[in-house]
Design an enzyme around this catalytic site. Structure first.
Site: not given
Length: 622
Positions: A146, A289, A309, A328, A332-333, A347, A412
């Protein structure tokens, strides 16, 4: 049975050459019959001789005559004949595109094109290839992440008093937006194919919005096909006017001399027009996003719901819901993927008056160091319909090399959420959360592995959003860097952070939700001297949260931050629960604690004037 044999190519491609020198689909090779295999790519012809296919390589058939070929393959324009048929846009849809400035007599609009057709177009026109497992491998060009410094929000009367203006939400005037919007549409009018995807953001019909994406790359259309919620045929036929439109002309740069432009890249949102324009970047994550930023605005302002988020899952036995906040590298994932719980999403979510729902229809997972052993769910989701973005692959076998960061560390994979075996479909739960887990990766090694937070502490840590960027998280990070990302979503925040924190506190109090701060970072020393908290202990802590075991534990106060930490937890070493006990050098521990406390004070000063005094005192620094 016809047997096709190829003589070995004497000069193999150089190992440094990472992309295909043979871009032809199989049916083109068949049409060439016994002619030598040649690379028609103009780009390939400019490469060094060692990268060229051997001109003596031939295709030989073991039986005489021409092999049987499916009749339609012999027709050179078979697939293209369908592509050239008139668009299925009718009535108001057709009128919309005409009024928006699209040259309907020149361009071919492909609305919600089938996945297979998007594959073909990406391979034919964009240099994409199919991986060994069936995923589409494509590339985003110069931008592989981004561009937050190029993000703009239009300053206009309907939203100007709601937006948290500053370095995250930079002002743009309406006239400049109109110039860039016109520039984007003018570029799209020069393309032979323009792709449109109509889908939804938000699984709860009461709060969802209709999103239309208009772009010039099949890769982008497939990406949003995966990331938005895909409509049924009936829903698509009755889609009507979209609530939000994205004009993605990322292949074309912004004019740097236009007022307010700081570079050739511009990502801008106009809440009055409910439109987004992308110029100068082909990174697909900007669209994802962008939709989240719009939901981050609309849910609190229009619907009165809390956008977050976060990831979320639900227990299969008790039906209890847990929200996971984390930046990041915090896990979390990984931690929200639990074989005993169903995944609501990984997410973006909304905590509504009736429960929790996912905003997206897919997942956008990091691929760096991906393996079947560490993350089997994500690894197995890399199949037909998925997109591998900026991933290096073996040019012979088409097997991705997830350890190779030659293009970017931000590799990704975008795939539909249905590709996750234990995903809850539809991704909505009509039940309030029981637990909130705030994840941090503390590279200073001084925060406890788990702490129970009071409502005020929960608001404090939510506003602070602390973690540490560690080497490997981002390019150029060579030592731990403390990061404070408010609401765990600073780059996408739209309203003042205090507004989200207030809504979070109200919902937690109303539904009696427990909140836990879990440190997945270092213990027994800081980065370089200590070690990362073993995943098996972190998973044991999360399991204890879900079972209710941890809520019943006996707690003691951890000084400086005033946190409540468990004295004991079966399956976790006692010395690990209190970081002071785990450090062999107590003086060094105290220095690092005071250092981190000072960072917290400095970071939180930005919000002190706008939040309740009780929240400001959420952390008691001794």
């Amino acid at each position: 049975m016809w047997l096709l044999q190829a003589r070995a190519i004497k000069s193999a491609p150089s190992p440094a050459f990472r992309f295909s020198t043979f871009p032809h689909p199989l049916h083109r090779l068949l049409r060439r019959a016994i002619r030598p295999s040649r690379c028609s790519s103009s780009a390939a012809s400019k490469t060094s001789p060692s990268l060229q296919p051997n001109p003596t390589a031939t295709m030989v058939y073991t039986q005489g005559g021409t092999p049987y070929v499916t009749p339609h393959i012999l027709h050179k324009h078979y697939a293209q004949a369908y592509d050239a048929e008139p668009s299925n846009l009718i009535g108001r849809d057709l009128e919309y595109f005409s009024q928006a400035g699209f040259d309907m007599e020149r361009i071919q609009i492909k609305r919600n094109a089938p996945v297979a057709q998007l594959y073909e177009d990406a391979i034919r026109n964009e240099g994409a290839v199919i991986s060994a497992s069936g995923a589409l491998i494509n590339f985003s060009g110069k931008k592989t992440g981004r561009s937050p410094k190029d993000k703009r929000i239009v300053y206009e009367e309907t939203s100007k008093d709601e937006i948290w203006w500053g370095s995250v939400n930079i002002k743009m005037d309406e006239h400049t937006f109109e110039i860039n919007r016109e520039r984007a549409i003018d570029f799209l009018n020069t393309r032979d194919n323009v792709y449109v995807f109509d889908g939804y953001a938000g699984w709860d019909p009461k709060y969802r919005i209709k999103v239309r994406v208009i772009c010039a790359r099949a890769y982008h259309a497939l990406f949003m096909h995966n990331m938005l919620i895909r409509p049924s045929d009936e829903e698509l036929a009755n889609f009507g006017e979209p609530d939000f439109i994205i004009y993605n002309a990322g292949q074309f740069p912004a004019n740097r001399f236009t007022k307010g432009m700081s570079s050739a890249t511009s990502v801008e949102i106009n809440f009055k027009r409910m439109e987004m324009v992308i110029l100068g970047t082909e990174y697909a994550g900007e669209m994802k996003k962008g939709v989240f930023s719009v939901m981050h605005y609309l849910q609190p302002v229009k619907f009165g719901q809390l956008s977050l988020h976060s990831s979320a899952n639900v227990g299969m036995e008790k039906g209890d819901v847990t929200l996971f906040f984390g930046l990041s590298g915090t896990g979390k994932t990984t931690l929200s993927a639990d074989p005993r719980r169903q995944l609501i999403g990984d997410d973006e979510h909304v905590w509504s008056d009736t429960g929790v729902f996912n905003i997206e229809g897919g997942c956008y997972a990091k691929c760096i160091n991906l393996s079947a052993e560490k993350e089997p769910e994500i690894y197995n989701a890399v199949r037909f319909g998925s997109i591998l973005e900026n991933v290096v692959y073996n040019p012979i076998t088409r097997v991705p090399d997830y350890d190779d960061i030659g293009i970017t560390e931000n590799t990704r994979c975008a795939y539909p959420i249905e590709y996750i075996p234990n995903a809850k479909i539809p991704c909505v739960v009509d039940r309030q959360p029981s637990n909130i887990i705030m994840l941090t990766c503390d590279a200073f090694g001084v925060l406890p592995p788990v702490s129970k937070l009071t409502p005020e502490q929960a608001s404090y840590h939510f506003l602070a959003g602390y973690t540490s960027k560690t080497p490997g998280t981002e390019d150029g990070v060579l030592e731990p860097i403390p990061t404070f990302s408010t609401c765990y979503s600073a780059p996408f925040i739209v309203l003042h952070p205090g507004r989200y924190a207030e809504m979070l506190a109200e919902r937690m109090a109303k539904h009696n939700v427990d909140c836990w701060l879990i440190n997945t970072g270092w213990t027994a020393g800081k980065y370089g001297t200590g070690k990362r908290c073993p995943l098996k202990y972190t998973r044991r802590i999360v399991d204890a949260v879900h079972s209710g075991e941890l809520a019943k534990a006996e707690f003691e106060t951890f000084g400086t931050f005033g946190l409540q930490i468990p004295i004991a937890l079966e399956g976790v070493p006692r010395e690990l629960l209190n970081p002071r006990s785990a450090w062999p050098d107590k003086e060094a521990f105290e220095r690092e604690v005071r250092k981190l406390a000072g960072m917290f004070k400095k970071a939180f000063a930005l919000y002190e004037e706008d939040v309740d005094e009780k929240v400001s005192l959420g952390c008691i620094f001794e």
